[in-house]
Design a protein around this motif. Structure first.
Motif, PDB file in Angstrom:
ATOM      1  N   ASP A 265       0.940  -1.183   0.024  1.00 59.14           N
ATOM      2  CA  ASP A 265      -0.159   0.096  -0.153  1.00 59.14           C
ATOM      3  C   ASP A 265       0.966   1.294   0.050  1.00 59.14           C
ATOM      4  N   GLU A 266       1.943   1.226   0.571  1.00 57.11           N
ATOM      5  CA  GLU A 266       2.852   2.421   0.843  1.00 57.11           C
ATOM      6  C   GLU A 266       3.313   2.746  -0.315  1.00 57.11           C
ATOM      7  N   LEU A 275      -5.877   3.097  -4.685  1.00 54.68           N
ATOM      8  CA  LEU A 275      -5.443   1.735  -4.295  1.00 54.68           C
ATOM      9  C   LEU A 275      -6.104   0.802  -5.308  1.00 54.68           C
ATOM     10  N   TYR A 281      -5.911  -8.202  -5.081  1.00 52.08           N
ATOM     11  CA  TYR A 281      -5.224  -8.685  -3.774  1.00 52.08           C
ATOM     12  C   TYR A 281      -5.239 -10.099  -3.620  1.00 52.08           C
ATOM     13  N   TYR A 284      -6.329 -11.303  -0.426  1.00 54.28           N
ATOM     14  CA  TYR A 284      -5.682 -10.670   0.977  1.00 54.28           C
ATOM     15  C   TYR A 284      -4.603 -11.647   1.562  1.00 54.28           C
ATOM     16  N   GLY A 292      -2.530  -4.585   0.744  1.00 51.09           N
ATOM     17  CA  GLY A 292      -4.057  -4.665   0.995  1.00 51.09           C
ATOM     18  C   GLY A 292      -4.659  -4.273   2.253  1.00 51.09           C
ATOM     19  N   LEU A 294      -5.259  -1.377   3.525  1.00 47.80           N
ATOM     20  CA  LEU A 294      -6.055  -0.143   3.478  1.00 47.80           C
ATOM     21  C   LEU A 294      -7.336  -0.574   2.947  1.00 47.80           C
ATOM     22  N   ARG A 295      -7.160  -1.268   1.758  1.00 50.99           N
ATOM     23  CA  ARG A 295      -8.069  -1.517   0.810  1.00 50.99           C
ATOM     24  C   ARG A 295      -9.228  -2.575   1.629  1.00 50.99           C
TER      25      ARG A 295
END
Length: 432
Positions: A265-266, A275, A281, A284, A292, A294-295
């Motif tokens: 994510d960064e 994103l 993902y 995840y 993933g 944050l999503r």
């Protein structure tokens, strides 16, 4: 260390079979036991014959149990052996960039393939002996998490600071041919292993039959002195890294049905790009690499918000987070305020004065920085922080500030969110 039995679980197969504390476990089903992997894998079968030694005398004990059930033996250490520490001098090593006088555990560099199998840690494989490598193949031990960084022999050795590091590439190739499941990680350092070097690495990982590989940006603190020169990942370089990952991800998706290459994510935050959507993902599976988080948080949050109801006005709150995630969390908060205008909350981006402003992730924010930047500058008397700011299973920040100390200094209740979106919403809507 040793394989001397220090305790036995009550009513376990070993206790019922008459195994005694103080005996040394020499072998299981004729296989010498050196460490926890031998113990776990040779002790898996429903019929296990233990070779035990005490005061120079050997005896055997036959145990019948459910397949996969643990024998119930405990030893001096979890690994039944000394931990393999890192023999490398990686140019990007975060431990080498730590300030002095922190708790000793923060300076430990582990590089142990057993901790990779059992705990999910990443290993460079440079510590691996021929016996250990062959054991992985013979027992088909999977998965293993591998720190790759580059697959060009010279660059791999240079990045790991180890002239012998190229043998780990040989192990990767051998494991791939043997069908060992490998998950990779690449710390991308602009000017070192990005660009064409990154393209070669991703192509080679496909040839080595890696299952997946996560790309994360290098972290650079203000304590980086006397070390190899590194540049931080910028908006432009983050975008270029994502583009290369997308290029090879599309190839892998067409050939294998999996994207294989995932960006943390960064990187998307640094590139100021949206994103990816949920299907990127693939369930995840790489959250531990920041892929993933944050999503998934957003999905859980929006789903919970859809059904949320409010009977009383929530108590005001402040969310403390890193600079990188602050805009994202502000968007979530705005969605809450759209539905419930009475909500009084704010997001404060805590600048990392402790490690330096090039570090902008929430997980490296310290208690003292939160205290200094929020005191007298916050809404209400509740502060919400993410759990990954704290030591695993504890209430201690990296700088040894405790949640209790922070709460006292801010004269506010510090509430820790586990990272679940529904829980975050519940905390925002909490009433007295």
């Amino acid at each position: 260390m040793s394989t001397v039995i220090t305790s036995i679980d009550p009513r376990s197969p070993a206790e019922l079979a008459g195994v005694r504390v103080g005996e040394t476990l020499r072998a299981i089903n004729g296989h010498t036991v050196v460490d926890v992997l031998d113990y776990r894998f040779y002790g898996y079968d429903s019929k296990t014959i233990l070779t035990l030694e005490s005061e120079g005398q050997e005896r055997t004990v036959t145990i019948r149990k459910e397949e996969g059930r643990d024998l119930g033996l405990n030893f001096e250490t979890y690994l039944m052996d000394e931990m393999h520490t890192c023999a490398n001098h990686c140019v990007f090593c975060f431990v080498d960039q730590m300030p002095p006088n922190m708790r000793p555990s923060l300076y430990i560099k582990d590089d142990d393939e057993r901790m990779s199998f059992l705990l999910g840690n990443y290993t460079t494989l440079t510590n691996l002996s021929e016996r250990e490598a062959q054991r992985i193949i013979d027992l088909h031990i999977s998965p293993i998490n591998v720190s790759v960084h580059a697959t060009d022999d010279a660059l791999h050795c240079k990045m790991l600071g180890n002239k012998q590091a190229s043998r780990s590439l040989d192990y990767m190739r051998a494991f791939g041919k043997a069908g060992i499941v490998m998950n990779g990680q690449i710390v991308v350092c602009p000017g070192w292993n990005d660009g064409e070097a990154l393209r070669q690495t991703l192509s080679d990982l496909m040839d080595m039959n890696f299952a997946a590989c996560c790309l994360v940006p290098v972290g650079i603190t203000k304590y980086r002195k006397g070390l190899a020169k590194l540049a931080p990942v910028t908006k432009e370089s983050a975008g270029a890294i994502i583009d290369i990952a997308e290029e090879f991800g599309a190839k892998a998706l067409a050939q294998r049905g999996t994207r294989m290459f995932f960006c943390a994510d960064e990187l998307f935050l640094k590139a100021e790009r949206p994103l990816p959507e949920d299907d990127y993902y693939e369930g995840y599976r790489h959250l531990e690499n920041g892929v993933g988080l944050l999503r998934l948080l957003e999905q859980e949050f929006i789903s919970a918000l859809k059904y949320a109801e409010l009977e009383k006005e929530p108590t005001p709150f402040t969310i403390a987070t890193g600079v990188a995630a602050a805009p994202f969390l502000t968007e979530l908060l705005n969605k809450v305020k759209e539905k419930f205008p009475c909500v009084q909350g704010e997001v404060i981006a805590v600048k990392n004065d402790f490690f330096g402003h090039t570090i902008d992730v929430a997980g490296l924010v310290t208690g003292q920085d939160i205290a200094a930047q929020l005191k007298g500058n916050m809404t209400g008397r509740r502060v919400l922080i993410p759990v990954h700011m704290l030591r695993h299973g504890e209430t201690v920040f990296l700088d040894d500030y405790t949640v209790e100390r922070l709460s006292a200094e801010l004269d506010a209740e510090v509430q820790v969110c586990s990272g679940d979106g529904g829980e975050l919403l519940d905390l925002m809507l909490e009433t007295e």
